[in-house]
Design a protein around this motif. Structure first.
Motif, PDB file in Angstrom:
ATOM      1  N   LEU A  14       5.794   2.560   1.113  1.00  0.00           N
ATOM      2  CA  LEU A  14       4.895   1.494   1.546  1.00  0.00           C
ATOM      3  C   LEU A  14       3.454   1.802   1.148  1.00  0.00           C
ATOM      4  O   LEU A  14       2.712   0.919   0.702  1.00  0.00           O
ATOM      5  CB  LEU A  14       4.992   1.305   3.060  1.00  0.00           C
ATOM      6  N   ALA A  15       3.044   3.058   1.321  1.00  0.00           N
ATOM      7  CA  ALA A  15       1.681   3.442   0.955  1.00  0.00           C
ATOM      8  C   ALA A  15       1.447   3.225  -0.541  1.00  0.00           C
ATOM      9  O   ALA A  15       0.385   2.735  -0.957  1.00  0.00           O
ATOM     10  CB  ALA A  15       1.426   4.896   1.334  1.00  0.00           C
ATOM     11  N   ALA A  16       2.443   3.573  -1.358  1.00  0.00           N
ATOM     12  CA  ALA A  16       2.325   3.372  -2.800  1.00  0.00           C
ATOM     13  C   ALA A  16       2.215   1.891  -3.135  1.00  0.00           C
ATOM     14  O   ALA A  16       1.450   1.494  -4.037  1.00  0.00           O
ATOM     15  CB  ALA A  16       3.520   3.994  -3.516  1.00  0.00           C
ATOM     16  N   ALA A  17       2.966   1.053  -2.423  1.00  0.00           N
ATOM     17  CA  ALA A  17       2.916  -0.391  -2.670  1.00  0.00           C
ATOM     18  C   ALA A  17       1.554  -0.964  -2.298  1.00  0.00           C
ATOM     19  O   ALA A  17       1.018  -1.824  -3.006  1.00  0.00           O
ATOM     20  CB  ALA A  17       4.023  -1.092  -1.887  1.00  0.00           C
ATOM     21  N   VAL A  18       0.980  -0.498  -1.192  1.00  0.00           N
ATOM     22  CA  VAL A  18      -0.345  -0.962  -0.790  1.00  0.00           C
ATOM     23  C   VAL A  18      -1.381  -0.608  -1.856  1.00  0.00           C
ATOM     24  O   VAL A  18      -2.203  -1.443  -2.262  1.00  0.00           O
ATOM     25  CB  VAL A  18      -0.751  -0.354   0.572  1.00  0.00           C
ATOM     26  N   GLU A  19      -1.331   0.628  -2.331  1.00  0.00           N
ATOM     27  CA  GLU A  19      -2.309   1.054  -3.337  1.00  0.00           C
ATOM     28  C   GLU A  19      -2.113   0.297  -4.647  1.00  0.00           C
ATOM     29  O   GLU A  19      -3.091  -0.063  -5.324  1.00  0.00           O
ATOM     30  CB  GLU A  19      -2.207   2.559  -3.560  1.00  0.00           C
ATOM     31  N   LEU A  20      -0.860   0.021  -5.006  1.00  0.00           N
ATOM     32  CA  LEU A  20      -0.568  -0.728  -6.221  1.00  0.00           C
ATOM     33  C   LEU A  20      -1.177  -2.126  -6.164  1.00  0.00           C
ATOM     34  O   LEU A  20      -1.749  -2.619  -7.147  1.00  0.00           O
ATOM     35  CB  LEU A  20       0.944  -0.824  -6.420  1.00  0.00           C
ATOM     36  N   LEU A  21      -1.066  -2.769  -5.012  1.00  0.00           N
ATOM     37  CA  LEU A  21      -1.476  -4.169  -4.889  1.00  0.00           C
ATOM     38  C   LEU A  21      -2.954  -4.350  -4.555  1.00  0.00           C
ATOM     39  O   LEU A  21      -3.527  -5.394  -4.847  1.00  0.00           O
ATOM     40  CB  LEU A  21      -0.620  -4.862  -3.820  1.00  0.00           C
ATOM     41  N   THR A  22      -3.548  -3.360  -3.916  1.00  0.00           N
ATOM     42  CA  THR A  22      -4.942  -3.511  -3.489  1.00  0.00           C
ATOM     43  C   THR A  22      -5.906  -2.605  -4.243  1.00  0.00           C
ATOM     44  O   THR A  22      -7.122  -2.810  -4.176  1.00  0.00           O
ATOM     45  CB  THR A  22      -5.083  -3.218  -1.986  1.00  0.00           C
ATOM     46  N   GLY A  23      -5.370  -1.599  -4.905  1.00  0.00           N
ATOM     47  CA  GLY A  23      -6.227  -0.649  -5.585  1.00  0.00           C
ATOM     48  C   GLY A  23      -6.809   0.408  -4.683  1.00  0.00           C
ATOM     49  O   GLY A  23      -7.595   1.253  -5.121  1.00  0.00           O
ATOM     50  N   ARG A  24      -6.399   0.392  -3.411  1.00  0.00           N
ATOM     51  CA  ARG A  24      -6.914   1.366  -2.452  1.00  0.00           C
ATOM     52  C   ARG A  24      -5.765   1.912  -1.609  1.00  0.00           C
ATOM     53  O   ARG A  24      -4.848   1.164  -1.258  1.00  0.00           O
ATOM     54  CB  ARG A  24      -7.951   0.735  -1.526  1.00  0.00           C
ATOM     55  N   PRO A  25      -5.806   3.181  -1.266  1.00  0.00           N
ATOM     56  CA  PRO A  25      -4.758   3.721  -0.393  1.00  0.00           C
ATOM     57  C   PRO A  25      -4.929   3.179   1.025  1.00  0.00           C
ATOM     58  O   PRO A  25      -6.061   2.921   1.468  1.00  0.00           O
ATOM     59  CB  PRO A  25      -4.992   5.230  -0.444  1.00  0.00           C
ATOM     60  N   PRO A  26      -3.835   3.001   1.745  1.00  0.00           N
ATOM     61  CA  PRO A  26      -3.951   2.525   3.124  1.00  0.00           C
ATOM     62  C   PRO A  26      -4.353   3.656   4.057  1.00  0.00           C
ATOM     63  O   PRO A  26      -4.253   4.837   3.714  1.00  0.00           O
ATOM     64  CB  PRO A  26      -2.525   2.065   3.437  1.00  0.00           C
ATOM     65  N   VAL A  27      -4.816   3.279   5.235  1.00  0.00           N
ATOM     66  CA  VAL A  27      -5.023   4.260   6.299  1.00  0.00           C
ATOM     67  C   VAL A  27      -3.687   4.438   7.009  1.00  0.00           C
ATOM     68  O   VAL A  27      -3.091   3.461   7.475  1.00  0.00           O
ATOM     69  CB  VAL A  27      -6.095   3.781   7.305  1.00  0.00           C
ATOM     70  N   LEU A  28      -3.207   5.666   7.070  1.00  0.00           N
ATOM     71  CA  LEU A  28      -1.917   5.955   7.692  1.00  0.00           C
ATOM     72  C   LEU A  28      -2.150   6.360   9.141  1.00  0.00           C
ATOM     73  O   LEU A  28      -2.878   7.306   9.424  1.00  0.00           O
ATOM     74  CB  LEU A  28      -1.202   7.074   6.935  1.00  0.00           C
ATOM     75  N   ILE A  29      -1.501   5.636  10.050  1.00  0.00           N
ATOM     76  CA  ILE A  29      -1.663   5.891  11.483  1.00  0.00           C
ATOM     77  C   ILE A  29      -0.314   6.257  12.071  1.00  0.00           C
ATOM     78  O   ILE A  29       0.694   5.593  11.803  1.00  0.00           O
ATOM     79  CB  ILE A  29      -2.236   4.664  12.210  1.00  0.00           C
ATOM     80  N   ASP A  30      -0.298   7.294  12.869  1.00  0.00           N
ATOM     81  CA  ASP A  30       0.923   7.726  13.546  1.00  0.00           C
ATOM     82  C   ASP A  30       1.174   6.813  14.745  1.00  0.00           C
ATOM     83  O   ASP A  30       0.380   6.787  15.694  1.00  0.00           O
ATOM     84  CB  ASP A  30       0.777   9.180  14.005  1.00  0.00           C
ATOM     85  N   ALA A  31       2.274   6.071  14.694  1.00  0.00           N
ATOM     86  CA  ALA A  31       2.587   5.114  15.754  1.00  0.00           C
ATOM     87  C   ALA A  31       2.769   5.779  17.113  1.00  0.00           C
ATOM     88  O   ALA A  31       2.617   5.123  18.151  1.00  0.00           O
ATOM     89  CB  ALA A  31       3.842   4.326  15.390  1.00  0.00           C
ATOM     90  N   ARG A  32       3.091   7.059  17.130  1.00  0.00           N
ATOM     91  CA  ARG A  32       3.322   7.738  18.408  1.00  0.00           C
ATOM     92  C   ARG A  32       2.082   7.726  19.285  1.00  0.00           C
ATOM     93  O   ARG A  32       2.192   7.782  20.518  1.00  0.00           O
ATOM     94  CB  ARG A  32       3.798   9.173  18.161  1.00  0.00           C
TER      95      ARG A  32
END
Length: 301
Positions: A14-32
């Motif tokens: 999912l992170a790779a897909a976000v960066e592919l489509l937006t040009g920026r890496p996403p912020v990854l948040i731990d759902a816990r």
């Protein structure tokens, strides 16, 4: 937002897909951090929401929230946070806690399918049953059944039962682990080579976006990749039209905008279950699910 304690691996796709489509890496948040008892904080203001994670010195004001890879045992404790996001109109496909619960707790899923006429193998729910009640269900379903926990994942604690001895072993297993369970008539889902097989179809907004065929050499093991089944991706156009329609109707029955549906062509076409979010592993091309999933969020902005 995913459970960072999970080893499933969908987060990276999912992170790779976000960066592919937006040009920026996403912020990854731990759902816990945002499950019951977690220290994450959610602040609502006119412009949207802000997430604070003091333990990680993290503050995020998201434009969209992608929720994935929340394991079934953790979903109830995540539901209050989902309801909060839904109440405040946060852009996300993963905020319907009620639909998640129906898909996660398989007794509720079976009931929903029955209400909406979604084809499935005859199933009996067993909540800590007596030996007599379990034996009666076994007889009623033709003495060739599959037992599975109400709350399960990856084909764990699933048993093919054809003898009274196997039934007693399953009853004991679920009693010791304090699990409610289901018993379903066998679908006789064998291919021309005599191997168990079924399909996984991922559906997004009423359209199949990915399909694969699972084949299991051991007829007594679940037809699940985690249990040794082989997986062959299929061009979505090669999937029989009736299975596409069945996958869509099952997803709509549960009320999910996105899901992975396990089903078989035998017995006229039957659905085994709907999964809140199918695993995005190395066998599955990321572009066929992760990219459309991210695009669907971007389209809502």
């Amino acid at each position: 937002m995913t459970d960072h304690g999970s080893l499933e691996g969908s987060r990276s796709a999912l992170a790779a897909a976000v960066e592919l489509l937006t040009g920026r890496p996403p912020v990854l948040i731990d759902a816990r951090h945002f499950m019951t008892g977690g220290t994450g904080q959610t602040h609502i203001f006119d412009a949207g929401v802000r997430f604070d994670v003091p333990a990680e010195d993290l503050t995020v004001t998201p434009s969209a929230v992608l929720i994935y890879e929340i394991q079934p045992p953790e979903r109830r404790s995540f539901a209050p946070f989902q309801r909060l996001l839904r109440r405040h109109g946060v852009t996300s496909l993963g905020t319907d806690a009620s639909a998640w619960r129906t898909a996660t707790e398989k007794n509720l899923m079976v009931e929903r399918f029955a209400q909406h006429g979604v084809p499935q193998m005859e199933t009996i729910s067993l909540a800590r049953p007596s030996s007599q009640r379990a034996a009666a269900a076994f007889e009623k379903l033709g003495r060739n059944v599959w037992a599975r926990p109400v709350l399960g994942t990856c084909g764990n604690d699933v048993f093919h039962i054809t003898t009274p001895e196997q039934l007693r072993a399953a009853i004991g297993h679920y009693a010791r682990s304090e699990q409610d369970w289901l018993m379903s008539r066998d679908a006789d889902n064998f291919n021309s080579d005599g191997l168990r097989h079924q399909f996984r179809v991922s559906v997004l907004h009423g359209r199949p976006v990915q399909a694969c065929e699972h084949v299991q050499a051991d007829p007594d093991f679940p037809c699940n990749e985690a249990q040794g089944a082989g997986c062959t991706p299929l061009p979505i156009d090669d999937l029989p039209a009736e299975l596409s329609k069945l996958a869509v109707s099952a997803t709509e029955s549960i009320g999910l905008p996105f899901a992975g549906v396990d089903l078989a062509v035998e017995n006229g076409g039957v659905v085994f279950e709907v999964n809140v979010h199918p695993m995005l592993g190395s066998v599955h091309p990321a572009k066929s699910v992760a990219v459309p999933y991210v695009k669907a969020h971007l389209a809502m902005l």
